[in-house]
Design an enzyme around this catalytic site. Sequence first.
Site, PDB file in Angstrom:
ATOM      1  N   ILE A  43       0.025   9.321  -5.785  1.00  0.00           N
ATOM      2  CA  ILE A  43       0.885  10.314  -6.427  1.00  0.00           C
ATOM      3  C   ILE A  43       2.183  10.366  -5.638  1.00  0.00           C
ATOM      4  CG2 ILE A  43       1.113  12.725  -7.131  1.00  0.00           C
ATOM      5  CD1 ILE A  43      -2.040  12.837  -6.778  1.00  0.00           C
TER       6      ILE A  43
ATOM      7  N   GLU B 220      -6.260   6.547  -1.480  1.00  0.00           N
ATOM      8  CA  GLU B 220      -7.399   6.739  -0.585  1.00  0.00           C
ATOM      9  C   GLU B 220      -7.481   8.191  -0.115  1.00  0.00           C
ATOM     10  OE1 GLU B 220      -5.737   2.545   0.191  1.00  0.00           O
ATOM     11  OE2 GLU B 220      -4.946   4.518  -0.314  1.00  0.00           O
TER      12      GLU B 220
ATOM     13  N   CYS C 155      -3.901   5.959   5.928  1.00  0.00           N
ATOM     14  CA  CYS C 155      -5.171   5.993   5.189  1.00  0.00           C
ATOM     15  C   CYS C 155      -6.308   5.409   6.009  1.00  0.00           C
ATOM     16  CB  CYS C 155      -5.035   5.264   3.859  1.00  0.00           C
ATOM     17  SG  CYS C 155      -4.058   6.214   2.670  1.00  0.00           S
TER      18      CYS C 155
END
EC number: 3.5.4.5
Length: 133
Positions: free
Chosen positions: A43, A55, A91
Amino acid sequence: MKEKDIYFQKLNELISNAYVPYSNFRVSCLLLTDGGWFAGVNIENSAYSPTICAERSAVSSMITSGFKQIFKVYILTDTIVKDIGTPCGVCRQVLSEFAKPETPIITYNLKGEKFFYTLEQLLPFAFNKDALK
């Protein structure tokens, strides 16, 4: 149906939900956890730093639902380039909070090519809670 086909198909369905008006680089993620499956997509935000990777989106959903252990990670990026779809450094660090070093991370490109890693291969010197003792 083969394992590859099942996960690739689901990731391919999810990837269209990514909100990427700036980079047009879509990512989808599936986590197999102690509470079942959790999904996420990236996003973007016009300010860039508030952007959420797929993730971390999936991890947020997992934690919100009350679960904390990741057993497998599946990722699809909308590219045909080999090996481009591994998680970013942030991530990798977030995944290391909830996954063991040997946790499989399986990535796909749009051609359905599949690449296998472990978390430890992608983040060999993870900073973890033991470092805070």
